[in-house]
Motif scaffolding. Sequence first.
Motif, PDB file in Angstrom:
ATOM      1  N   TYR A  47       0.799  -1.228   0.000  1.00 34.82           N
ATOM      2  CA  TYR A  47       0.000   0.000   0.000  1.00 34.82           C
ATOM      3  C   TYR A  47       0.836   1.284   0.000  1.00 34.82           C
ATOM      4  N   GLY A  48       2.145   1.146   0.033  1.00 41.97           N
ATOM      5  CA  GLY A  48       2.997   2.331  -0.018  1.00 41.97           C
ATOM      6  C   GLY A  48       2.888   3.221   1.201  1.00 41.97           C
ATOM      7  N   VAL A  49       2.493   2.633   2.332  1.00 44.44           N
ATOM      8  CA  VAL A  49       2.396   3.375   3.588  1.00 44.44           C
ATOM      9  C   VAL A  49       3.662   3.080   4.390  1.00 44.44           C
ATOM     10  N   PHE A  50       4.546   4.057   4.466  1.00 45.19           N
ATOM     11  CA  PHE A  50       5.879   3.822   5.021  1.00 45.19           C
ATOM     12  C   PHE A  50       5.992   4.166   6.503  1.00 45.19           C
ATOM     13  N   ASN A  51       5.057   4.924   7.010  1.00 42.45           N
ATOM     14  CA  ASN A  51       5.124   5.315   8.416  1.00 42.45           C
ATOM     15  C   ASN A  51       3.859   4.861   9.131  1.00 42.45           C
ATOM     16  N   TRP A  52       3.959   3.748   9.814  1.00 40.28           N
ATOM     17  CA  TRP A  52       2.808   3.186  10.518  1.00 40.28           C
ATOM     18  C   TRP A  52       3.287   2.536  11.802  1.00 40.28           C
ATOM     19  N   ILE A 112      -6.642   1.348   3.650  1.00 42.17           N
ATOM     20  CA  ILE A 112      -6.913   0.473   2.506  1.00 42.17           C
ATOM     21  C   ILE A 112      -7.907   1.129   1.552  1.00 42.17           C
ATOM     22  N   GLY A 113      -8.948   1.766   2.096  1.00 40.64           N
ATOM     23  CA  GLY A 113      -9.951   2.407   1.253  1.00 40.64           C
ATOM     24  C   GLY A 113      -9.384   3.562   0.445  1.00 40.64           C
ATOM     25  N   VAL A 114      -8.470   4.321   1.043  1.00 44.59           N
ATOM     26  CA  VAL A 114      -7.837   5.438   0.330  1.00 44.59           C
ATOM     27  C   VAL A 114      -6.930   4.930  -0.779  1.00 44.59           C
ATOM     28  N   ILE A 115      -6.086   3.957  -0.462  1.00 45.74           N
ATOM     29  CA  ILE A 115      -5.118   3.466  -1.448  1.00 45.74           C
ATOM     30  C   ILE A 115      -5.804   2.705  -2.576  1.00 45.74           C
ATOM     31  N   GLU A 116      -6.801   1.901  -2.253  1.00 47.41           N
ATOM     32  CA  GLU A 116      -7.453   1.075  -3.274  1.00 47.41           C
ATOM     33  C   GLU A 116      -8.462   1.846  -4.123  1.00 47.41           C
ATOM     34  N   TYR A 117      -9.205   2.777  -3.492  1.00 45.34           N
ATOM     35  CA  TYR A 117     -10.315   3.413  -4.214  1.00 45.34           C
ATOM     36  C   TYR A 117     -10.302   4.941  -4.142  1.00 45.34           C
ATOM     37  N   ASP A 118      -9.321   5.497  -3.465  1.00 50.40           N
ATOM     38  CA  ASP A 118      -9.206   6.952  -3.342  1.00 50.40           C
ATOM     39  C   ASP A 118     -10.429   7.569  -2.670  1.00 50.40           C
ATOM     40  N   TRP A 119     -11.071   6.826  -1.766  1.00 53.34           N
ATOM     41  CA  TRP A 119     -12.224   7.340  -1.035  1.00 53.34           C
ATOM     42  C   TRP A 119     -11.764   8.329   0.039  1.00 53.34           C
ATOM     43  N   HIS A 120     -12.708   9.135   0.506  1.00 49.28           N
ATOM     44  CA  HIS A 120     -12.468  10.034   1.633  1.00 49.28           C
ATOM     45  C   HIS A 120     -13.080   9.424   2.885  1.00 49.28           C
ATOM     46  N   PHE A 121     -12.318   9.403   3.979  1.00 55.03           N
ATOM     47  CA  PHE A 121     -12.784   8.742   5.202  1.00 55.03           C
ATOM     48  C   PHE A 121     -12.901   9.715   6.368  1.00 55.03           C
ATOM     49  N   VAL A 122     -13.884   9.438   7.209  1.00 55.31           N
ATOM     50  CA  VAL A 122     -13.949  10.007   8.547  1.00 55.31           C
ATOM     51  C   VAL A 122     -13.861   8.823   9.506  1.00 55.31           C
ATOM     52  N   GLY A 123     -12.881   8.857  10.388  1.00 56.21           N
ATOM     53  CA  GLY A 123     -12.722   7.787  11.367  1.00 56.21           C
ATOM     54  C   GLY A 123     -13.118   8.284  12.746  1.00 56.21           C
TER      55      GLY A 123
END
Length: 320
Positions: free
Chosen positions: A71-76, A131-142
């Motif tokens: 997913y190219g997320v390097f800082n987690w 996952i939702g951002v990387i796969e579908y470019d959705w906008h999230f509120v957590g």
Amino acid sequence: MKSTQSSASTEKNNLHQRNKHRSRYNFRELVESCPELKAFVAVNKFGDESIDFANPSAVKTLNKALLKHFYGVFNWDIPRNYLCPPIPGRADYIHYVADLLSSVNNGVIPTGKNVSVLDIGVGANCIYPIIGVIEYDWHFVGADIDKKAIQCAREIVASNPTLENKIECRLQSNPLSIFKGIVQSNERFHLSVCNPPFHTSEIEASAGTRRKLTNLGKGEHRVPVLNFGGKHNELWCEGGEFEFVKRMINESAQLSESCLWFTSLVSKSEHLKGFYKLLERAEALEVKTINMAQGNKISRILAWTFTPRSEYKNWFKKNN
């Protein structure tokens, strides 16, 4: 109220067709992406490279490697004892709800920033939004009731350019509320997702951990070690899964125009009958149960909507 049942095969590791984790872990590639994983990789009794899934540090480092590699997320990172979820299963949820949106959008999965998703109980790990951002470019509120979890999730977002401005984390100040206090006036979401706390007590959660350790061949552990971690509010609540989802259903009826599809994981199939009755009483117009199989575990997504089919197209005008 219409109720439909869609099934997935119960074969081991039968993940969604778009799930990046359908193949067995290639630990050489994962170590290349995340060198710190190397310390936890060893050849198991079957002659395969693996990690000790009963070791919390190994599991967290595996998650870091998966997020970097796929997913190219390097800082987690997450604080000690916070929930470290299995990424393949979380990815399955996101892909199946993407199909759910597709089913009411002329067979096309809507993508881009105009698709808004609410994650109830985002946790410190922020996995569903990632996952939702990387796969579908959705906008999230957590949303979460834990201040430290929200702080950690915000730090993950801020430290990864691919996530910035695509995930907003909000603190739920009332632990007895689900949507109230989070969903703002005139705010509309295409989806809500949730992995509810399904145990009723710490004792029940510990018993579940013992069963998991036994399945992992670690039955000799006298003191349960939560290999995937989890704070109180992440693992159990009064009444467990049933009462949590019941509250969610009741609140969703009061905010029926704020979300196209409300969804939640349901781990115990015996709860479904009660949920169907609650949804009928709440006057949901359509209910779907989406079965998922991940290894030896079978779970399902419960989805419901109060939106008439004639109005579905209005939700996707900006995306077409």
